[in-house]
Write an enzyme that holds these catalytic residues in place. Structure first.
Site, PDB file in Angstrom:
ATOM      1  N   GLN A   1       0.931  -1.246   0.030  1.00 38.31           N
ATOM      2  CA  GLN A   1      -0.027  -0.088   0.182  1.00 38.31           C
ATOM      3  C   GLN A   1       0.979   1.309  -0.096  1.00 38.31           C
ATOM      4  O   GLN A   1       0.548   2.383  -0.273  1.00 38.31           O
ATOM      5  CB  GLN A   1      -0.866  -0.111   1.087  1.00 38.31           C
TER       6      GLN A   1
ATOM      7  N   LEU B   1      -7.712   1.797   3.221  1.00 34.95           N
ATOM      8  CA  LEU B   1      -7.011   3.016   2.974  1.00 34.95           C
ATOM      9  C   LEU B   1      -6.869   3.378   1.660  1.00 34.95           C
ATOM     10  O   LEU B   1      -6.698   4.373   1.247  1.00 34.95           O
ATOM     11  CB  LEU B   1      -5.661   2.886   3.779  1.00 34.95           C
TER      12      LEU B   1
ATOM     13  N   HIS C   1      -3.722  -8.118   0.264  1.00 31.33           N
ATOM     14  CA  HIS C   1      -2.834  -7.104  -0.416  1.00 31.33           C
ATOM     15  C   HIS C   1      -1.604  -7.617  -0.885  1.00 31.33           C
ATOM     16  O   HIS C   1      -1.082  -7.308  -1.772  1.00 31.33           O
ATOM     17  CB  HIS C   1      -2.715  -5.927   0.756  1.00 31.33           C
TER      18      HIS C   1
ATOM     19  N   GLU D   1      -5.341  -7.941   4.860  1.00 34.67           N
ATOM     20  CA  GLU D   1      -3.959  -7.592   4.628  1.00 34.67           C
ATOM     21  C   GLU D   1      -3.291  -8.627   3.710  1.00 34.67           C
ATOM     22  O   GLU D   1      -2.589  -8.246   2.572  1.00 34.67           O
ATOM     23  CB  GLU D   1      -3.201  -7.476   5.750  1.00 34.67           C
TER      24      GLU D   1
HETATM   25 ZN    ZN Z   1      -6.609  -2.330   2.447  1.00 34.34          ZN
END
Ligand code: ZN
Length: 159
Positions: A53, A93, A138, A135
């Protein structure tokens, strides 16, 4: 170093992350990355963040653990999943302002390492089980919007 959180559709978010070599455990470089990730997560009021991220393709996540606060997990791997599932309202996010219901396993068992290389095994349920699944997705280049069953008007979980 301040690192900006990348936002969808940035292609960096779709790149699978690589295993962190044990030679990096406990290094200044890895500790610095952990510190930067915690800052980025807290600035955006998240309860979890993954290295890709911020454009770093290491298998490293931070999760805000109830007891110990924001904690780094290196090379996290889900080793078992409950048959039972839950629908959980997620936000991310990297996808600001978008929320939706995602089906997740109710419980997961995760093996990982601390940033210093100590092995940890976690048996997780509820919100924490969801955060780890989100997560670790991700790290495989998967965003929650690829799994949303229905979008919602808003929630308070940014992961
Ligand atoms: Zn996320």
């Amino acid at each position: 170093m301040k690192r900006a959180v990348l936002v969808h559709p940035n292609p960096e978010l779709k790149i699978a992350s690589l295993h962190v070599d044990e030679a990096r455990f406990g290094s200044d470089e890895l500790n610095e990355l952990v510190k930067d990730l915690k800052e980025a997560m807290e600035e955006d009021k998240g309860i979890g963040i993954a290295a890709p991220q911020v454009g770093v393709h290491d298998r490293l996540i931070i999760v805000d653990m109830a007891d110990s606060g924001p904690t780094a997990f290196v090379n996290p791997k889900i080793v078992s999943r409950s048959m039972s599932k839950i629908d959980f309202e997620e936000g991310c996010l990297s996808v600001p302002g978008v929320y939706g219901m995602v089906e997740r396993h109710k419980k997961v068992k995760v093996k990982a390492y601390s940033q210093d290389g100590y092995p940890v095994t976690l048996s997780l349920k509820g919100t924490l089980a969801v955060v780890f699944q989100h997560e670790i997705d991700h790290l495989d280049g998967i965003l929650f919007i690829e799994k949303v069953k229905v979008y919602t008007h808003g929630g308070n979980v940014q992961i």
